[in-house]
Design a protein around this motif. Sequence first.
Motif, PDB file in Angstrom:
ATOM      1  N   PRO A 180      -2.001  16.973  -2.416  1.00  0.00           N
ATOM      2  CA  PRO A 180      -2.968  15.872  -2.554  1.00  0.00           C
ATOM      3  C   PRO A 180      -2.333  14.636  -3.164  1.00  0.00           C
ATOM      4  CG  PRO A 180      -3.331  17.521  -4.253  1.00  0.00           C
ATOM      5  CD  PRO A 180      -2.321  18.102  -3.307  1.00  0.00           C
ATOM      6  N   GLN A 181      -2.626  13.492  -2.568  1.00  0.00           N
ATOM      7  CA  GLN A 181      -2.147  12.206  -3.056  1.00  0.00           C
ATOM      8  C   GLN A 181      -3.320  11.241  -3.137  1.00  0.00           C
ATOM      9  OE1 GLN A 181       2.341  11.655  -1.400  1.00  0.00           O
ATOM     10  NE2 GLN A 181       0.735  11.296   0.085  1.00  0.00           N
ATOM     11  N   ASP A 182      -3.148  10.213  -3.914  1.00  0.00           N
ATOM     12  CA  ASP A 182      -4.136   9.143  -3.991  1.00  0.00           C
ATOM     13  C   ASP A 182      -3.462   7.832  -3.637  1.00  0.00           C
ATOM     14  OD1 ASP A 182      -6.319  10.752  -4.792  1.00  0.00           O
ATOM     15  OD2 ASP A 182      -5.490  10.840  -6.808  1.00  0.00           O
ATOM     16  N   GLY A 183      -4.209   6.946  -3.003  1.00  0.00           N
ATOM     17  CA  GLY A 183      -3.643   5.694  -2.539  1.00  0.00           C
ATOM     18  C   GLY A 183      -3.758   4.580  -3.557  1.00  0.00           C
ATOM     19  N   PHE A 184      -3.035   3.498  -3.278  1.00  0.00           N
ATOM     20  CA  PHE A 184      -3.120   2.319  -4.119  1.00  0.00           C
ATOM     21  C   PHE A 184      -2.867   1.064  -3.276  1.00  0.00           C
ATOM     22  CE2 PHE A 184       1.382   3.436  -4.220  1.00  0.00           C
ATOM     23  CZ  PHE A 184       1.988   2.212  -3.959  1.00  0.00           C
ATOM     24  N   LEU A 185      -3.392  -0.049  -3.756  1.00  0.00           N
ATOM     25  CA  LEU A 185      -3.090  -1.374  -3.230  1.00  0.00           C
ATOM     26  C   LEU A 185      -2.587  -2.230  -4.393  1.00  0.00           C
ATOM     27  CD1 LEU A 185      -6.275  -2.163  -1.063  1.00  0.00           C
ATOM     28  CD2 LEU A 185      -4.054  -1.418  -0.232  1.00  0.00           C
ATOM     29  N   LEU A 186      -1.517  -2.977  -4.171  1.00  0.00           N
ATOM     30  CA  LEU A 186      -1.004  -3.929  -5.148  1.00  0.00           C
ATOM     31  C   LEU A 186      -0.892  -5.285  -4.485  1.00  0.00           C
ATOM     32  CD1 LEU A 186       2.075  -1.963  -6.592  1.00  0.00           C
ATOM     33  CD2 LEU A 186      -0.208  -2.099  -7.615  1.00  0.00           C
ATOM     34  N   ARG A 187      -1.319  -6.328  -5.183  1.00  0.00           N
ATOM     35  CA  ARG A 187      -1.121  -7.691  -4.702  1.00  0.00           C
ATOM     36  C   ARG A 187      -0.336  -8.447  -5.767  1.00  0.00           C
ATOM     37  NH1 ARG A 187      -4.190 -12.907  -3.961  1.00  0.00           N
ATOM     38  NH2 ARG A 187      -3.659 -13.679  -1.889  1.00  0.00           N
ATOM     39  N   LEU A 188       0.834  -8.928  -5.387  1.00  0.00           N
ATOM     40  CA  LEU A 188       1.719  -9.625  -6.313  1.00  0.00           C
ATOM     41  C   LEU A 188       1.736 -11.114  -6.012  1.00  0.00           C
ATOM     42  CD1 LEU A 188       4.805  -7.210  -6.175  1.00  0.00           C
ATOM     43  CD2 LEU A 188       2.811  -7.111  -7.712  1.00  0.00           C
ATOM     44  N   ARG A 189       1.784 -11.901  -7.046  1.00  0.00           N
ATOM     45  CA  ARG A 189       1.878 -13.344  -6.877  1.00  0.00           C
ATOM     46  C   ARG A 189       3.265 -13.730  -6.346  1.00  0.00           C
ATOM     47  NH1 ARG A 189      -0.928 -12.801 -11.846  1.00  0.00           N
ATOM     48  NH2 ARG A 189      -3.094 -13.518 -11.688  1.00  0.00           N
ATOM     49  N   ALA A 195       0.853  -1.186   0.000  1.00  0.00           N
ATOM     50  CA  ALA A 195       0.000   0.000   0.000  1.00  0.00           C
ATOM     51  C   ALA A 195       0.884   1.229   0.000  1.00  0.00           C
ATOM     52  CB  ALA A 195      -0.918   0.016   1.219  1.00  0.00           C
ATOM     53  N   GLY A 196       0.428   2.272  -0.673  1.00  0.00           N
ATOM     54  CA  GLY A 196       1.198   3.502  -0.715  1.00  0.00           C
ATOM     55  C   GLY A 196       0.395   4.614  -1.336  1.00  0.00           C
ATOM     56  N   ALA A 197       1.106   5.656  -1.773  1.00  0.00           N
ATOM     57  CA  ALA A 197       0.435   6.825  -2.328  1.00  0.00           C
ATOM     58  C   ALA A 197       1.186   7.330  -3.542  1.00  0.00           C
ATOM     59  CB  ALA A 197       0.338   7.932  -1.277  1.00  0.00           C
ATOM     60  N   LEU A 198       0.450   7.991  -4.442  1.00  0.00           N
ATOM     61  CA  LEU A 198       0.983   8.596  -5.648  1.00  0.00           C
ATOM     62  C   LEU A 198       0.543  10.050  -5.698  1.00  0.00           C
ATOM     63  CD1 LEU A 198      -0.087   5.818  -8.184  1.00  0.00           C
ATOM     64  CD2 LEU A 198       2.151   6.029  -7.091  1.00  0.00           C
ATOM     65  N   THR A 199       1.477  10.952  -5.996  1.00  0.00           N
ATOM     66  CA  THR A 199       1.063  12.318  -6.242  1.00  0.00           C
ATOM     67  C   THR A 199       0.279  12.358  -7.550  1.00  0.00           C
ATOM     68  OG1 THR A 199       3.132  12.784  -7.400  1.00  0.00           O
ATOM     69  CG2 THR A 199       3.047  13.318  -5.063  1.00  0.00           C
ATOM     70  N   ARG A 200      -0.613  13.281  -7.635  1.00  0.00           N
ATOM     71  CA  ARG A 200      -1.460  13.337  -8.814  1.00  0.00           C
ATOM     72  C   ARG A 200      -0.641  13.729 -10.036  1.00  0.00           C
ATOM     73  NH1 ARG A 200      -7.345  15.436  -6.704  1.00  0.00           N
ATOM     74  NH2 ARG A 200      -7.813  13.462  -5.633  1.00  0.00           N
ATOM     75  N   ALA A 201      -0.857  12.992 -11.097  1.00  0.00           N
ATOM     76  CA  ALA A 201      -0.052  13.193 -12.298  1.00  0.00           C
ATOM     77  C   ALA A 201      -0.380  14.519 -12.980  1.00  0.00           C
ATOM     78  CB  ALA A 201      -0.277  12.041 -13.269  1.00  0.00           C
ATOM     79  N   LEU A 202      -1.615  14.971 -12.876  1.00  0.00           N
ATOM     80  CA  LEU A 202      -2.027  16.205 -13.529  1.00  0.00           C
ATOM     81  C   LEU A 202      -2.405  17.233 -12.472  1.00  0.00           C
ATOM     82  CD1 LEU A 202      -4.294  14.734 -16.348  1.00  0.00           C
ATOM     83  CD2 LEU A 202      -1.926  15.490 -16.533  1.00  0.00           C
ATOM     84  N   PRO A 203      -2.020  18.491 -12.652  1.00  0.00           N
ATOM     85  CA  PRO A 203      -2.388  19.520 -11.669  1.00  0.00           C
ATOM     86  C   PRO A 203      -3.893  19.734 -11.665  1.00  0.00           C
ATOM     87  CG  PRO A 203      -1.411  20.522 -13.621  1.00  0.00           C
ATOM     88  CD  PRO A 203      -1.232  19.034 -13.767  1.00  0.00           C
ATOM     89  N   GLU A 204      -4.453  19.809 -10.473  1.00  0.00           N
ATOM     90  CA  GLU A 204      -5.884  20.032 -10.335  1.00  0.00           C
ATOM     91  C   GLU A 204      -6.109  21.104  -9.273  1.00  0.00           C
ATOM     92  OE1 GLU A 204      -8.047  16.501  -9.532  1.00  0.00           O
ATOM     93  OE2 GLU A 204      -7.097  15.341 -11.117  1.00  0.00           O
ATOM     94  N   GLU A 205      -7.190  21.832  -9.421  1.00  0.00           N
ATOM     95  CA  GLU A 205      -7.537  22.815  -8.417  1.00  0.00           C
ATOM     96  C   GLU A 205      -7.977  22.098  -7.148  1.00  0.00           C
ATOM     97  OE1 GLU A 205      -7.278  26.057  -8.445  1.00  0.00           O
ATOM     98  OE2 GLU A 205      -6.390  26.046 -10.454  1.00  0.00           O
ATOM     99  N   THR A 206      -7.281  22.357  -6.055  1.00  0.00           N
ATOM    100  CA  THR A 206      -7.632  21.728  -4.792  1.00  0.00           C
ATOM    101  C   THR A 206      -7.226  22.644  -3.655  1.00  0.00           C
ATOM    102  OG1 THR A 206      -7.202  19.873  -3.284  1.00  0.00           O
ATOM    103  CG2 THR A 206      -5.450  20.461  -4.829  1.00  0.00           C
ATOM    104  N   PRO A 207      -8.063  22.763  -2.628  1.00  0.00           N
ATOM    105  CA  PRO A 207      -7.699  23.605  -1.478  1.00  0.00           C
ATOM    106  C   PRO A 207      -6.789  22.882  -0.492  1.00  0.00           C
ATOM    107  CG  PRO A 207      -9.885  22.690  -1.152  1.00  0.00           C
ATOM    108  CD  PRO A 207      -9.426  22.238  -2.523  1.00  0.00           C
ATOM    109  N   TYR A 208      -6.441  21.629  -0.775  1.00  0.00           N
ATOM    110  CA  TYR A 208      -5.689  20.836   0.179  1.00  0.00           C
ATOM    111  C   TYR A 208      -4.220  20.773  -0.225  1.00  0.00           C
ATOM    112  CZ  TYR A 208     -10.523  19.415   0.654  1.00  0.00           C
ATOM    113  OH  TYR A 208     -11.875  19.418   0.770  1.00  0.00           O
ATOM    114  N   PRO A 209      -3.325  20.748   0.744  1.00  0.00           N
ATOM    115  CA  PRO A 209      -1.888  20.688   0.427  1.00  0.00           C
ATOM    116  C   PRO A 209      -1.472  19.291  -0.006  1.00  0.00           C
ATOM    117  CG  PRO A 209      -2.213  20.649   2.809  1.00  0.00           C
ATOM    118  CD  PRO A 209      -3.573  20.865   2.191  1.00  0.00           C
TER     119      PRO A 209
END
Length: 416
Positions: free
Chosen positions: A406-415, A390-404
């Motif tokens: 902003p990141q989005d999370g992800f889950l990966l499951r590897l065999r 589990a982790g986070a990615l900064t947003r690839a494209l700039p978006e208007e947001t009032p929050y400092p």
Amino acid sequence: MAWSRSLVLGDSEAPHTVVAPDGDVLVAATYREPLDVGGGPLPFNHVSKQPHLMVARFSPDGALRWAHGWVPREGAARARVGGLAVDRDGNAWLGGTSAGFELSSERLPEGPFVARLSPQGAVERVRGFAGDGALSVQAVAADGAGGVVLVGDFTGRRDFGDATREAGPGGRAAFAVRLDADGATRWSRGWAAGAEGLVTARAVAVDLFGGIHVAGGYAGAVSFGGSTFVTVRQRTPFVLKLSPEGDHAWSRDFRGAEGMANAVAVGPDRVFVGGNFSGRFYFHGQAHAAGGYQGFLAAFSAGGQQRWARSFAATASALATDESGQLTLAGTHDGGLELGPGRGRTPAGLYVARLLPEDGASLWVRGFTHPGAALARAVSVDPGGHTLVAGALTRALPEETPYPRPQDGFLLRLRP
């Protein structure tokens, strides 16, 4: 890749995750935007500027079993998830800072907290830690007896249930507290470095015999129960072991290094510590040096003797062991990844590596790229050998947001 899930959180905090005894995947995170993880929109207050709280459970195949969202009280302190663990009965233990969260009739009081959730996500126990100053839960681990161990840091004074502990004027102290299955304190420990000093506990792991291992960083002079450690660095990594009753067994630091131990894991007669450093330290007779921050991974015996260490041009953020004793390490790199069997230039991004416990040799490494910055927050391995990250990615494209930030999370499951 077995499966992956995106979590559009819009928050600056990365999600936590852990694997339950039955192989289910639990995840906890804060979110600032309307969120749907597969079961319909979670509760959301469009007026609130505070982050909300989400806890969800997925099957081993990635199907959503349930998800709950808690709405913050307006004007409350900034919320964060500090740690997530699952006990032997499948209950989830969540620690962090609450913004007075509410879900139907359930409420998490504002401030530092730990809560036990049933396998279905119902809140069964909640407790806080009264006092002044700031307290941050940094990690939670199941103790194998139905309870958990929490670690973190605090300023001022805090009542941990068995004692009120002080950080000292201007200082920040580390703590460890062991709770029973009902959330009552069995014992607590605090470590301070005097006025203006700093001690922080960032990771905790419990071995099969109930031994408790804590890793983090310190500045100034501190004793964890043995010899006094002294550093002139801003932070120097450390690791220590406590008995199941909280007595000091041994403690070690990485003298000469400036940095932090971010992760700790235990295996058969091994204690593994991962983190980041600059400067130089010696381990098992070998020098490890870094001009800028890079990662390290070190192995001790169960008794605290040095076994081996590796340093590499990448971060070491999350660490886990599996039933075979092998290591799984996750972090980020800038393109010069040195952990894989075929070393060389690879696109910068996230990596996951499987290592041998005897000497840290690489079995395999998997890389993932992203246009922005990536962060690995947690890694777990289930009984079948699948790796969950589990982790986070900064947003690839700039978006208007009032929050400092902003990141989005992800889950990966590897065999395996």
